[in-house]
Scaffold this active site. Structure first.
Site, short mmCIF file in Angstrom:
data_model
loop_
_atom_site.label_atom_id
_atom_site.label_comp_id
_atom_site.label_asym_id
_atom_site.label_seq_id
_atom_site.Cartn_x
_atom_site.Cartn_y
_atom_site.Cartn_z
N ASP A 1 12.48 -8.20 0.71
CA ASP A 1 11.65 -7.97 1.88
C ASP A 1 12.59 -7.98 3.09
O ASP A 1 13.71 -8.51 3.00
CB ASP A 1 10.61 -9.08 1.98
CG ASP A 1 9.79 -8.99 3.25
OD1 ASP A 1 9.40 -7.86 3.62
OD2 ASP A 1 9.56 -10.05 3.88
N ASP B 1 11.61 -8.37 6.98
CA ASP B 1 11.32 -9.31 8.07
C ASP B 1 11.10 -10.72 7.54
O ASP B 1 10.25 -10.94 6.67
CB ASP B 1 10.09 -8.84 8.87
CG ASP B 1 10.32 -7.46 9.49
OD1 ASP B 1 11.47 -6.98 9.49
OD2 ASP B 1 9.35 -6.87 9.99
#
Ligand SMILES: [Mg+2]
Ligand SMILES: [Zn+2]
Length: 199
Positions: free
Chosen positions: A8, A10
């Site tokens: 991922d 952020d």
């Protein structure tokens, strides 16, 4: 079959912002991330970033800007000795009910088809319950980091019975766990053997 490590973006690679990363100026690498990605780059695994960016279809950040931020991110990682083989983003809002917005596994399935991946032998690192759900749906080995939204999301996971993943403090320690696991896997870290590697 090839394998991958999915990240991922952020809260895992860069600092999470409640008001979203809206430009490269707002993108801040978390401590240790660049060094860890450089360590990981030696392995014979694809490195793929998968990120929900509903800000695009919400009209908050133009798609060109999201792509520009991602391109800057990849260049910075490469400059530090790492690599990113693919960056995939979902531009959709939740109400669009697409198949690619995490927790749907669409981005993983797309990557698997494109790169010829065995998802059940791949890894996923995220800071949210939805990341863990995505990885579970695809059968990946999962790591939840406590950076970004991780601490609160860990509580959500407990609350909702989402389990079976490993909790690590940050991306660097997730990478170390993968390196350790890979070195035990066949005695030689993938990509470090003298045999040619065709990742
Ligand atoms: Mg996140
Ligand atoms: Zn989508």
């Amino acid at each position: 079959m090839h394998r991958a490590v999915f990240f991922d973006r952020d809260g895992v690679i860069c600092r999470n912002r409640n008001d979203h990363v809206k430009s490269w100026e707002e993108f801040v690498f978390l401590p240790g991330v660049l060094e860890a990605l450089a360590r990981l780059a030696r392995l014979d695994l694809y490195i793929v970033v998968i990120t929900n960016q509903a800000v695009i279809n919400r009209g908050i950040v133009p798609v060109e800007v999201v792509e520009d931020v991602n391109a800057h991110m990849v260049r910075a990682i490469e400059t530090a000795g790492g690599r990113v083989d693919r960056v995939m983003y979902c531009p959709h809002r939740p109400d669009e009910n697409c198949g690619c917005r995490k927790p749907q596994p669409g981005m993983l399935l797309m990557a698997a088809e494109e790169l010829g991946l065995d998802l059940s032998q791949s890894y996923l690192i995220g800071d949210a319950e939805t990341d863990m759900q995505t990885g579970r749906a695809a059968g990946c080995r999962r790591y939840l980091v406590l950076t970004g939204r991780g601490r609160r999301q860990l509580i959500r996971c407990w609350f909702h019975g989402e389990r079976g993943f490993t909790v690590v403090r940050n991306l660097g320690l997730a990478v170390n766990a993968i390196l350790r696991r890979e070195s035990e896997w066949d005695g030689v870290p993938q990509g470090l053997s003298s045999e040619g590697s065709d990742r």
